[in-house]
Design an enzyme around this catalytic site. Structure first.
Site, short mmCIF file in Angstrom:
data_model
loop_
_atom_site.label_atom_id
_atom_site.label_comp_id
_atom_site.label_asym_id
_atom_site.label_seq_id
_atom_site.Cartn_x
_atom_site.Cartn_y
_atom_site.Cartn_z
N TYR A 119 -5.29 3.81 7.36
CA TYR A 119 -6.01 2.99 7.03
C TYR A 119 -7.35 3.60 8.10
O TYR A 119 -7.26 3.97 8.43
CB TYR A 119 -6.16 2.03 7.33
N TYR A 145 -2.60 -3.18 -10.98
CA TYR A 145 -1.96 -2.41 -9.56
C TYR A 145 -1.53 -3.43 -8.67
O TYR A 145 -0.68 -3.20 -7.91
CB TYR A 145 -4.04 -2.35 -8.98
N LYS A 192 0.43 4.03 -2.87
CA LYS A 192 -0.56 4.26 -2.71
C LYS A 192 -0.89 5.48 -3.02
O LYS A 192 -1.11 6.68 -4.47
CB LYS A 192 -1.57 4.08 -2.13
N VAL A 236 0.97 -3.79 3.90
CA VAL A 236 0.88 -5.16 4.36
C VAL A 236 1.88 -6.10 4.80
O VAL A 236 2.81 -6.85 4.82
CB VAL A 236 -0.07 -6.46 3.90
N SER A 264 0.88 -1.17 0.14
CA SER A 264 0.08 0.01 -0.20
C SER A 264 1.03 1.15 0.01
O SER A 264 0.53 2.34 0.10
CB SER A 264 -1.11 0.01 0.93
N1 GLN Z 1 -1.42 -5.59 -2.12
C1 GLN Z 1 -2.15 -5.50 -1.48
C2 GLN Z 1 -3.77 -5.10 -1.54
O1 GLN Z 1 -4.36 -5.39 -2.44
C3 GLN Z 1 -2.25 -3.47 -0.33
C4 GLN Z 1 -2.69 -3.80 0.45
C5 GLN Z 1 -1.58 -3.15 2.50
O2 GLN Z 1 -0.99 -2.97 1.81
N2 GLN Z 1 -2.73 -2.73 3.08
O3 GLN Z 1 -4.72 -6.73 -0.78
#
Ligand code: GLN
Length: 305
Positions: free
Chosen positions: A241, A189, A64, A259, A61
């Protein structure tokens, strides 16, 4: 600074067993949960580090804000806000931000999966390959390394276990927010999430955002200052988040988690910070990583509040 980082790292080491590495992307579960590293790049260009700061991991993430930045550069803020909102969802990163029959795009922001998937469709390029290459170029500048590559194993792992993201993308498509081919968008993505970095790269990215678009070593501008303010504001309110409010109180700086266990943090005008520790809390944020940032923030008075 180095002594301080070493001390805080040791104080936070016990927290590496207080969480669990992500396993919904099976390849991420193979990472060493005891890894812990921190890297700081000051606005004047000074580097300091401690621990496993050169161990590679994927952006997840943390890509992003880069997707958002590229979409902003290509379209401007008005066009972005006609597609997604800027308010915190207060929900997990992979939440279905929709009602029974409705999907209000203002209830999505670029720091949750639905919003980031939409950002992929806004990046300019005649093909998704070209869009991704443009994203890679910007990422290389942000992390200060134009030799970055994607972690093929993580990419394939995520692609073959991506049912939830597919569901989110098809939902966006069914409501007309996403128009392109879903598999092509998701491939972009998934590849973006699989770009490999280390704490140094994250710190460099944080330093560019802290310097409002200028590289920390050469002072060369890579994007306009107002875009840094835009991205930093969204990082502050949505970057962790549904843990963003608590993080604002405990740490008080714009940051983005992933993550993989990384955290990229921005101390406006002062420094960029990169952290890695794969054991996560329930919300998908690094447990030892947040603790380390909290201590660093207290020691150096980093909170912007
Ligand atoms: N690649 C992960 C997903 O799409 C990214 C989510 C994350 O890092 N919180 O679930």
């Amino acid at each position: 600074m180095e002594e301080l980082l070493e001390r805080l790292l040791e104080e936070c080491r016990p927290y590496t067993t207080a969480g669990k590495a992500a396993d919904y992307i099976p390849e991420l579960a193979k990472k060493d949960p005891s890894a812990l590293g921190v890297y700081v790049i000051g606005s004047e260009g000074k580097h300091s580090w401690a621990g496993d700061c050169r161990q590679p991991f994927t952006l997840q993430s943390m890509v992003k804000p880069i997707l958002l930045l590229q979409a902003l550069l290509d379209n401007g803020a008005c066009a972005i806000q006609s597609k997604v909102g800027v308010e915190a969802t207060g929900k997990p990163f992979d939440a279905i931000n929709a009602g029974e029959r409705t999907l209000d795009s203002r209830h999505i922001n670029p720091m949750v999966n639905m919003g980031a998937i939409v950002m992929c469709t806004l990046i300019h390029g005649s093909s998704y390959e070209e869009r991704f290459q443009r994203l890679m170029k910007l990422t290389g500048q942000l992390v200060g390394d134009d030799t970055i590559t994607i972690d093929q194993a993580v990419y394939l792992s995520e692609k073959s276990h991506g049912s939830k993201n597919r569901a989110l993308a098809y939902l966006l498509k069914s409501h007309g927010i996403l128009e392109d081919d879903v598999e092509e968008v998701l491939d972009c993505y998934f590849r973006a999430c699989s770009i490999q970095v280390d704490c140094r790269g994250l710190a460099h990215m944080g330093a560019v955002l802290a310097n409002r678009g200028r590289l920390p070593d050469s002072n060369r501008r890579i994007f306009p200052a107002p875009l840094a303010r835009y991205v930093n504001a969204i990082l502050m309110t949505c970057g962790m988040y549904d843990g963003s409010g608590e993080f604002a109180i405990r740490v008080g700086i714009p940051a983005k988690s992933g993550v993989s266990g990384g955290i990229m943090a921005v101390v406006p005008t002062r420094m960029g910070i990169g952290i890695y520790s794969p054991a996560l809390d329930q919300k998908g944020n690094s447990v030892a990583g947040i603790r380390l940032l909290e201590k660093l923030s207290q020691e150096l008075y980093l909170s912007i509040f």
